[in-house]
Write a protein that holds these residues in place. Structure first.
Motif, PDB file in Angstrom:
ATOM      1  N   THR A   5       0.781  -1.328  -0.057  1.00 12.53           N
ATOM      2  CA  THR A   5      -0.129  -0.043  -0.072  1.00 12.53           C
ATOM      3  C   THR A   5       0.845   1.353   0.039  1.00 12.53           C
ATOM      4  O   THR A   5       2.051   1.261   0.437  1.00 12.53           O
ATOM      5  CB  THR A   5      -0.921  -0.008   1.112  1.00 12.53           C
ATOM      6  OG1 THR A   5      -2.045   1.098   0.993  1.00 12.53           O
ATOM      7  CG2 THR A   5      -0.167   0.015   2.471  1.00 12.53           C
ATOM      8  N   LEU A  27      -4.871  -8.224  -6.496  1.00 12.88           N
ATOM      9  CA  LEU A  27      -6.106  -7.292  -6.661  1.00 12.88           C
ATOM     10  C   LEU A  27      -5.813  -6.060  -6.343  1.00 12.88           C
ATOM     11  O   LEU A  27      -5.328  -5.755  -5.237  1.00 12.88           O
ATOM     12  CB  LEU A  27      -7.235  -8.116  -5.711  1.00 12.88           C
ATOM     13  CG  LEU A  27      -7.854  -9.529  -6.087  1.00 12.88           C
ATOM     14  CD1 LEU A  27      -8.856 -10.032  -4.906  1.00 12.88           C
ATOM     15  CD2 LEU A  27      -8.469  -9.373  -7.442  1.00 12.88           C
ATOM     16  N   LYS A  29      -7.506  -2.832  -4.251  1.00 18.25           N
ATOM     17  CA  LYS A  29      -8.509  -2.331  -3.593  1.00 18.25           C
ATOM     18  C   LYS A  29      -8.311  -0.858  -3.165  1.00 18.25           C
ATOM     19  O   LYS A  29      -7.167  -0.470  -3.008  1.00 18.25           O
ATOM     20  CB  LYS A  29      -8.633  -3.299  -2.189  1.00 18.25           C
ATOM     21  CG  LYS A  29      -8.857  -4.581  -2.510  1.00 18.25           C
ATOM     22  CD  LYS A  29      -9.327  -5.453  -1.290  1.00 18.25           C
ATOM     23  CE  LYS A  29      -9.710  -6.778  -1.466  1.00 18.25           C
ATOM     24  NZ  LYS A  29      -9.798  -7.554  -0.341  1.00 18.25           N
ATOM     25  N   ASN A  30      -9.228  -0.032  -2.695  1.00 22.79           N
ATOM     26  CA  ASN A  30      -9.395   1.265  -2.599  1.00 22.79           C
ATOM     27  C   ASN A  30      -8.988   2.137  -3.596  1.00 22.79           C
ATOM     28  O   ASN A  30      -8.568   3.092  -3.244  1.00 22.79           O
ATOM     29  CB  ASN A  30      -8.590   1.392  -1.386  1.00 22.79           C
ATOM     30  CG  ASN A  30      -9.029   0.857   0.030  1.00 22.79           C
ATOM     31  OD1 ASN A  30     -10.163   0.365   0.175  1.00 22.79           O
ATOM     32  ND2 ASN A  30      -8.236   0.993   0.866  1.00 22.79           N
ATOM     33  N   GLN A  31      -9.287   1.665  -4.753  1.00 23.06           N
ATOM     34  CA  GLN A  31      -8.892   2.539  -5.931  1.00 23.06           C
ATOM     35  C   GLN A  31      -9.564   3.717  -5.874  1.00 23.06           C
ATOM     36  O   GLN A  31      -8.940   4.777  -6.343  1.00 23.06           O
ATOM     37  CB  GLN A  31      -9.187   1.560  -6.868  1.00 23.06           C
ATOM     38  CG  GLN A  31      -8.690   2.285  -8.406  1.00 23.06           C
ATOM     39  CD  GLN A  31      -8.961   1.255  -9.722  1.00 23.06           C
ATOM     40  OE1 GLN A  31      -9.659   0.275  -9.557  1.00 23.06           O
ATOM     41  NE2 GLN A  31      -8.716   1.749 -10.963  1.00 23.06           N
ATOM     42  N   PRO A  47      -4.796   3.255  -1.726  1.00 29.47           N
ATOM     43  CA  PRO A  47      -4.835   1.875  -2.574  1.00 29.47           C
ATOM     44  C   PRO A  47      -4.028   0.966  -1.948  1.00 29.47           C
ATOM     45  O   PRO A  47      -2.775   1.110  -1.511  1.00 29.47           O
ATOM     46  CB  PRO A  47      -4.283   2.382  -3.918  1.00 29.47           C
ATOM     47  CG  PRO A  47      -3.815   3.740  -3.841  1.00 29.47           C
ATOM     48  CD  PRO A  47      -4.030   4.405  -2.557  1.00 29.47           C
ATOM     49  N   GLU A  48      -4.492  -0.321  -2.225  1.00 29.45           N
ATOM     50  CA  GLU A  48      -3.855  -1.452  -1.689  1.00 29.45           C
ATOM     51  C   GLU A  48      -3.749  -2.656  -2.696  1.00 29.45           C
ATOM     52  O   GLU A  48      -4.783  -2.857  -3.406  1.00 29.45           O
ATOM     53  CB  GLU A  48      -4.585  -2.163  -0.727  1.00 29.45           C
ATOM     54  CG  GLU A  48      -4.904  -1.193   0.561  1.00 29.45           C
ATOM     55  CD  GLU A  48      -5.783  -1.877   1.769  1.00 29.45           C
ATOM     56  OE1 GLU A  48      -5.563  -1.036   2.958  1.00 29.45           O
ATOM     57  OE2 GLU A  48      -6.520  -2.586   1.398  1.00 29.45           O
ATOM     58  N   TRP A  50      -3.635  -6.791  -2.796  1.00 31.16           N
ATOM     59  CA  TRP A  50      -3.657  -8.073  -2.150  1.00 31.16           C
ATOM     60  C   TRP A  50      -3.540  -9.222  -3.150  1.00 31.16           C
ATOM     61  O   TRP A  50      -3.701  -9.234  -4.268  1.00 31.16           O
ATOM     62  CB  TRP A  50      -5.107  -7.962  -1.693  1.00 31.16           C
ATOM     63  CG  TRP A  50      -5.570  -7.152  -0.664  1.00 31.16           C
ATOM     64  CD1 TRP A  50      -5.649  -5.649  -0.898  1.00 31.16           C
ATOM     65  CD2 TRP A  50      -5.801  -7.422   0.636  1.00 31.16           C
ATOM     66  NE1 TRP A  50      -6.033  -5.417   0.117  1.00 31.16           N
ATOM     67  CE2 TRP A  50      -5.936  -6.131   1.436  1.00 31.16           C
ATOM     68  CE3 TRP A  50      -5.719  -8.653   1.298  1.00 31.16           C
ATOM     69  CZ2 TRP A  50      -6.306  -6.116   2.810  1.00 31.16           C
ATOM     70  CZ3 TRP A  50      -6.147  -8.692   2.532  1.00 31.16           C
ATOM     71  CH2 TRP A  50      -6.047  -7.373   3.337  1.00 31.16           C
TER      72      TRP A  50
END
Length: 101
Positions: A5, A27, A29-31, A47-48, A50
């Protein structure tokens, strides 16, 4: 498993590309979470990336560590023509000699 992140989505996209090119599925996430800052803590909206397959964690961590080391590189002088090159250059801009390992 959360593997990476960062506050800057461009940096996260770069790491995502490096991992994908190495055959590691991730993946994002938090886009689009940055619009929630204020209701959320800023760090919770970063953004992360995974991992889809946690067995690839060690390989992914090595790729990320290598990318960080390259990002910390300093400007360098070409061993052939002695021209100064920015840290981001992999080859001399003057004579096209590769960066000395």
């Amino acid at each position: 498993m959360l593997i990476y992140t960062h506050e800057n989505p461009v940096v996260v996209a770069n790491v995502q590309n490096l991992l994908t090119m190495a055959g590691i599925e991730v993946l994002l996430k938090n886009q689009f979470a940055s619009g929630g800052v204020g209701e959320l803590a800023a760090v919770d909206a970063w953004p992360e990336l995974w991992l889809v397959n946690e067995r690839q964690a060690e390989k992914a961590q090595q790729i990320i560590a290598n990318a960080k080391r390259q990002g910390q590189r300093e400007d360098w002088f070409c061993p052939h023509c002695k021209e100064q090159n920015g840290a981001a250059f992999e080859v001399c801009w003057q004579c096209e000699t590769p960066f000395p390992e």
